[in-house]
Scaffold this active site. Sequence first.
Site, short mmCIF file in Angstrom:
data_model
loop_
_atom_site.label_atom_id
_atom_site.label_comp_id
_atom_site.label_asym_id
_atom_site.label_seq_id
_atom_site.Cartn_x
_atom_site.Cartn_y
_atom_site.Cartn_z
N GLU A 1 0.82 -1.21 0.00
CA GLU A 1 0.00 0.00 0.00
C GLU A 1 0.85 1.26 0.00
O GLU A 1 0.78 2.07 0.93
CB GLU A 1 -0.87 0.03 1.27
CG GLU A 1 -1.77 -1.16 1.48
CD GLU A 1 -2.38 -1.19 2.89
OE1 GLU A 1 -1.89 -0.49 3.79
OE2 GLU A 1 -3.35 -1.93 3.06
N CYS B 1 -1.16 34.30 10.02
CA CYS B 1 -0.82 34.93 11.29
C CYS B 1 -0.40 33.90 12.33
O CYS B 1 -1.04 33.75 13.38
CB CYS B 1 -2.02 35.71 11.80
SG CYS B 1 -2.67 36.78 10.53
C1 LIG Z 1 -0.79 5.93 5.39
C2 LIG Z 1 -0.93 4.50 5.11
C3 LIG Z 1 -0.28 3.92 4.01
C4 LIG Z 1 0.61 4.70 3.10
O1 LIG Z 1 1.80 5.13 3.68
P1 LIG Z 1 2.91 5.84 2.80
O2 LIG Z 1 3.96 6.21 3.75
O3 LIG Z 1 2.26 7.02 2.17
O4 LIG Z 1 3.38 4.85 1.79
C5 LIG Z 1 -0.51 2.59 3.76
N1 LIG Z 1 -1.32 1.83 4.55
C6 LIG Z 1 -1.95 2.36 5.62
C7 LIG Z 1 -2.82 1.49 6.43
C8 LIG Z 1 -1.77 3.71 5.93
O5 LIG Z 1 -2.40 4.20 7.00
#
Ligand SMILES: *Cc1c(COP(=O)(O)O)cnc(C)c1O
Length: 421
Positions: free
Chosen positions: A275, A346
């Site tokens: 992911e 600000c």
């Molecule tokens: C934020 C997140 C990602 C992505 O993380 P990156 O550092 O942008 O690659 C993947 N999986 C989950 C569950 C996340 O919360």
Amino acid sequence: MDHFLYKDGVLHAEDVPVSEIAASVGSPFYVYSTATLERHFRLFDEALDGIDHLVCYAMKAASNQAILKTLANAGAGMDVVSKGEYLRAKAAGVPGDKIVFSGVGKTADEIRVALQGGIRQFNVESEPEMLVLNAQAVMLGMTVPITIRVNPDVDAKTHAKIATGKSENKFGIPIARARDVYAMAAALPGLEVIGIDVHIGSQLTDLAPFELAYQKVAELTETLRADGHDIRRLDLGGGLGIPYAYSNVAPPLPSDYGDLIKRTVGHLGCEIEIEPGRLIAGNAGIMVSGVIYVKSGEGRDFLIVDGAMNDLIRPAMYEAHHDIIPVIEPAVGVDQQPYDIVGPICESGDTFAKQRMMPPLESGDLIAFRSAGAYGAVMASEYNSRLLIPEVLVNGDQFAVIRPRPTFEDMINRDTIPAWL
Ligand SMILES: *Cc1c(COP(=O)(O)O)cnc(C)c1O
């Protein structure tokens, strides 16, 4: 590597001069490169060549419909963390069976929308969530595939606000309790346990924490299989870091990361999901801003620019560094001078960089904040009643506004006045 380079003395986004976009949409604005988005997606996809896999883009990094569509066309699935993201992914044409639902606080309503619209799997983060998901699935007469997010208690060695894999973090279930929680899930009629999920943090610049976490996932896979669970999918999260300062040592490459995955979990025969968010979008976007004033302070010069912390909050929120470069290429050998680069808001927190060496700049000049594609536009707000800034996508020599600047009427008319006023 990205596609924001000087050509003929002007910063280009692919083949489009950034100054031309600025003349068309006005500053400040975000601009993204299609070629960079596609290249970064492909790097991950190719890193997992040889194993059954799906790269699910963590769309919270940058979720404009045009960006999602670009990545979906390249073959990406999506990792979503809210109903809004789920609906955005569907609107961009991503099929439900390529959408993974993550997040620690999914509500019954969010769960129902995803069940009805189609989902690849839910990554469940707690027992109470598991019960709500089961109840919703049973109500709809469905059996929903799930993984359970485990917290491996690994130090990701990143900024505290984006570390998620230590036992004190709110994410996942403690890996020590995993067997009990999997047993509980297996007994619920609306759930089908298919795998394990882990995500230890963001902007990791070292592979060692991933290795520790994935080894623990591999061990847990064997344990859970011995307990009778058919573990066949591993979601290994995102988190690979990007080089924010081009002068620094580069973080590991997606190919090294892919090799690590194959080494730690490849023997298990599981389908692999990853992911990545930041690495796909981060260096695929810049924020362009104009200099309003150059102000001489006590022993320092301030560059007051029209972009601010509400447009790009990373420096204020994470003490993040962004390389900042002039849109017009400085002449070779020009004397640089230190500036504090600040927005008009600000708050002293509205500071992008202190004592940053830049060529001499004047009112009206344009500068670009590099590596602003991830966690930039998506974190923007209207603080100080500043309009959300436009987003532009470049593809070769073409560019298109993919989110226009709203009008002040749009902003003001969202408020309503009660009858008694
Ligand atoms: C934020 C997140 C990602 C992505 O993380 P990156 O550092 O942008 O690659 C993947 N999986 C989950 C569950 C996340 O919360």
